[in-house]
Scaffold this motif. Structure first.
Motif, PDB file in Angstrom:
ATOM      1  N   GLN A  51       0.842  -1.184   0.000  1.00  0.00           N
ATOM      2  CA  GLN A  51       0.000   0.000   0.000  1.00  0.00           C
ATOM      3  C   GLN A  51       0.887   1.246   0.000  1.00  0.00           C
ATOM      4  OE1 GLN A  51      -3.754   0.108   1.915  1.00  0.00           O
ATOM      5  NE2 GLN A  51      -3.757  -2.063   2.382  1.00  0.00           N
ATOM      6  N   SER A  52       1.262   1.742   1.149  1.00  0.00           N
ATOM      7  CA  SER A  52       2.145   2.922   1.159  1.00  0.00           C
ATOM      8  C   SER A  52       3.562   2.564   0.745  1.00  0.00           C
ATOM      9  CB  SER A  52       2.138   3.557   2.551  1.00  0.00           C
ATOM     10  OG  SER A  52       2.695   2.663   3.510  1.00  0.00           O
ATOM     11  N   PRO A  67      -2.349   3.243  -2.767  1.00  0.00           N
ATOM     12  CA  PRO A  67      -3.283   4.369  -2.656  1.00  0.00           C
ATOM     13  C   PRO A  67      -2.538   5.700  -2.715  1.00  0.00           C
ATOM     14  CG  PRO A  67      -2.906   3.373  -0.511  1.00  0.00           C
ATOM     15  CD  PRO A  67      -2.208   2.499  -1.509  1.00  0.00           C
ATOM     16  N   ASN A  68      -3.216   6.714  -3.205  1.00  0.00           N
ATOM     17  CA  ASN A  68      -2.653   8.072  -3.279  1.00  0.00           C
ATOM     18  C   ASN A  68      -1.335   8.117  -4.057  1.00  0.00           C
ATOM     19  OD1 ASN A  68      -4.798   9.030  -1.577  1.00  0.00           O
ATOM     20  ND2 ASN A  68      -3.643   8.305   0.210  1.00  0.00           N
ATOM     21  N   LEU A  94      -6.701  -0.495 -11.744  1.00  0.00           N
ATOM     22  CA  LEU A  94      -6.416   0.941 -11.748  1.00  0.00           C
ATOM     23  C   LEU A  94      -4.929   1.204 -11.585  1.00  0.00           C
ATOM     24  CD1 LEU A  94      -9.399   2.306  -9.616  1.00  0.00           C
ATOM     25  CD2 LEU A  94      -9.209   2.102 -12.098  1.00  0.00           C
ATOM     26  N   THR A  95      -4.263   0.405 -10.779  1.00  0.00           N
ATOM     27  CA  THR A  95      -2.812   0.563 -10.617  1.00  0.00           C
ATOM     28  C   THR A  95      -2.081   0.205 -11.893  1.00  0.00           C
ATOM     29  OG1 THR A  95      -2.985   0.076  -8.253  1.00  0.00           O
ATOM     30  CG2 THR A  95      -0.827  -0.185  -9.268  1.00  0.00           C
ATOM     31  N   VAL A  96      -2.558  -0.829 -12.573  1.00  0.00           N
ATOM     32  CA  VAL A  96      -1.900  -1.261 -13.810  1.00  0.00           C
ATOM     33  C   VAL A  96      -1.889  -0.140 -14.836  1.00  0.00           C
ATOM     34  CG1 VAL A  96      -2.074  -2.873 -15.748  1.00  0.00           C
ATOM     35  CG2 VAL A  96      -2.411  -3.697 -13.411  1.00  0.00           C
ATOM     36  N   LYS A  97      -2.975   0.588 -14.940  1.00  0.00           N
ATOM     37  CA  LYS A  97      -3.030   1.696 -15.898  1.00  0.00           C
ATOM     38  C   LYS A  97      -2.009   2.776 -15.571  1.00  0.00           C
ATOM     39  CE  LYS A  97      -7.947   1.140 -17.016  1.00  0.00           C
ATOM     40  NZ  LYS A  97      -9.290   1.787 -16.991  1.00  0.00           N
TER      41      LYS A  97
END
Length: 465
Positions: A379-380, A409-410, A439-442
């Motif tokens: 995550q972070s 995230p963020n 969404l991360t893959v994009k």
């Protein structure tokens, strides 16, 4: 079973068809009366049923053909028969009608069986089931890759709209056409805003008279929110598990739920047991394994892993013989060490000093090695960066990382830089993630050091279970 005069007692003995010739000669015609005791095995059933014996059978006078007559419990189904001759076993399988003509046989030649055009000799091959795969907007690209892996998977569309008040307005196209079909849905619970609309579809599909229903949820999003350290803590992982455990049952039975590398449940220093009429959970403090996560009786969880993708990628590296696996904490080691036991291992541990936590080397030697940090999700990214600095301080030659679920995230992925000559203490050689979080893959697909390992082939295989 009718056989011509070429039959000779004792010459043939069948493992599934056995008989004795009791021929008699009467007048000008040769009449062969056979008392046959046969057992017929249906291909679609393991039941062995003795057939009624044929008391008398009259062969035609001129070169009568060999007739194979089998009855399959009154239904015209596939029949398998086996005959032994001189130690050889011959298998015939296929759809046999009530009376199937075979090749003719003379009285001087041994019995020979040649299949007619109506009898098909085929090996028993398990047919792949045809699956109709629905998907949400986020998982469209992954769904297309899954369909490209198998011609038995067909993509189907859902119209995702909203009313003026923001609530979902959904429509499943050709709902009558999915009746009696194997149906699957590829979900992505990336945020609470999209969970409700996808749950609406997930609850609707099994009730459309489908043959079976499979929910593919590559990333179980609340898996890290399961700690109950003091009274008042809410374990949202259990909430989502309860919701998924109440998916309606389809015609084929409970829903199959496919999840990759689910985060292990832990509840502080105590074990938790929750029992009701349809939910059964039992979570132990040690070991913290994903198998301790139990859903309700309405779903059949299938826990898969992305580690085989990592192992395949490591074999392609030029320094594949210099790889060492590093686990950032004991939980990661318990989760993955059995799948990576053939690699040298470095185990790290988290140490709390005041309000700060640091990563320390617990065991192993990373010196001059290409060290790959392995965890289930990020995550972070604070733990991975601390682990990177510690490994570099102990002499690691290269440092890479793998996580199944890159949540980030963020835009926290911006913290991870590529080692383009700056040294392992400041950059990663590779950072592998799967496409479980679309969404991360994009965002990171074209940014180094990130590489995407697709779950498409693994998901396509799980849909055939």
């Amino acid at each position: 079973i009718w056989l011509s005069s070429g039959w000779k007692p004792g010459k043939w003995k069948g493992s599934l068809i056995e008989g004795e010739d009791r021929g008699v000669r009467s007048g000008r015609r040769n009449r062969w009366a056979m008392a046959m005791s046969a057992r017929v095995v249906c291909c679609r059933s393991s039941e062995v049923t003795p057939a009624r014996p044929c008391r008398s059978a009259v062969a035609p006078p001129r070169r009568p053909p060999v007739l194979l007559r089998m009855t399959s419990l009154g239904m015209n189904r596939g029949i398998r028969s086996e005959l032994k001759s001189a130690g050889h076993l011959h298998r015939l399988s296929g759809d046999v009608s009530a009376t199937t003509p075979m090749a003719s046989s003379s009285s001087s030649s041994p019995l020979s069986l040649s299949p007619s055009p109506g009898l098909v000799i085929t090996p028993s091959i398990r047919a792949r089931k045809r699956v109709l795969l629905f998907y949400c907007n986020e998982t469209k690209a992954l769904a297309e890759r899954i369909a490209a892996e198998s011609d038995a998977i067909e993509l189907r569309n859902i119209t995702w709209r909203t009313f003026d008040d923001g609530f979902p307005n959904l429509f499943i196209s050709n709902a009558h056409g999915i009746r009696g079909q194997h149906v699957a849905f590829l979900a992505s619970f990336s945020s609470p805003a999209v969970i409700f609309e996808q749950l609406s579809v997930i609850y609707a599909l099994p009730r459309m008279f489908v043959s079976s229903f499979t929910l593919v949820l590559p990333f179980f999003p609340t898996g890290s929110f399961e700690r109950m350290e003091e009274e008042g803590d809410v374990a949202t992982a259990f909430t989502l598990a309860r919701i998924l455990s109440n998916i309606p049952i389809s015609r084929g039975g409970p829903t199959s739920l496919v999840i990759f590398d689910i985060h292990a449940l832990q509840v502080g220093a105590k074990s938790l047991k929750v029992c009701s009429s349809c939910l059964y959970y039992y979570v132990e403090h040690a070991p913290l394994l994903q198998e301790r996560f139990y859903f309700g009786d309405n779903v059949l969880p299938c826990f898969e892993s992305g580690i085989p993708l990592l192992k395949q990628r490591l074999q392609q590296l030029p320094d594949s013989d210099n790889i060492t696996i590093a686990f950032p904490d004991d939980g990661s080691w318990k989760r993955f060490h059995k799948q990576l036991q053939h690699f040298p291992v470095v185990i790290c541990t988290k140490v709390r000093e005041g309000d700060k936590r640091f990563v320390r080397l617990k065991e192993g030697d990373p010196r001059d090695r290409h060290v790959v940090i392995v965890d289930d999700l990020v995550q972070s990214g604070g733990t991975l960066i601390e682990c990177q600095k510690m490994l570099a301080a102990h002499g690691a030659g290269k440092i890479s990382a793998y996580v199944t679920h890159g949540v980030f995230p963020n835009r926290s992925w911006e913290r991870f830089q590529h080692d383009s000559g700056v040294g392992p203490e400041n950059g990663f050689t590779y950072f592998w993630i799967t496409d479980s979080c679309p969404l991360t893959v994009k965002e990171v697909s074209s940014r180094r050091p990130f590489e995407i390992l697709s779950l498409a082939k693994a998901i396509a295989s799980s849909l055939q279970i």
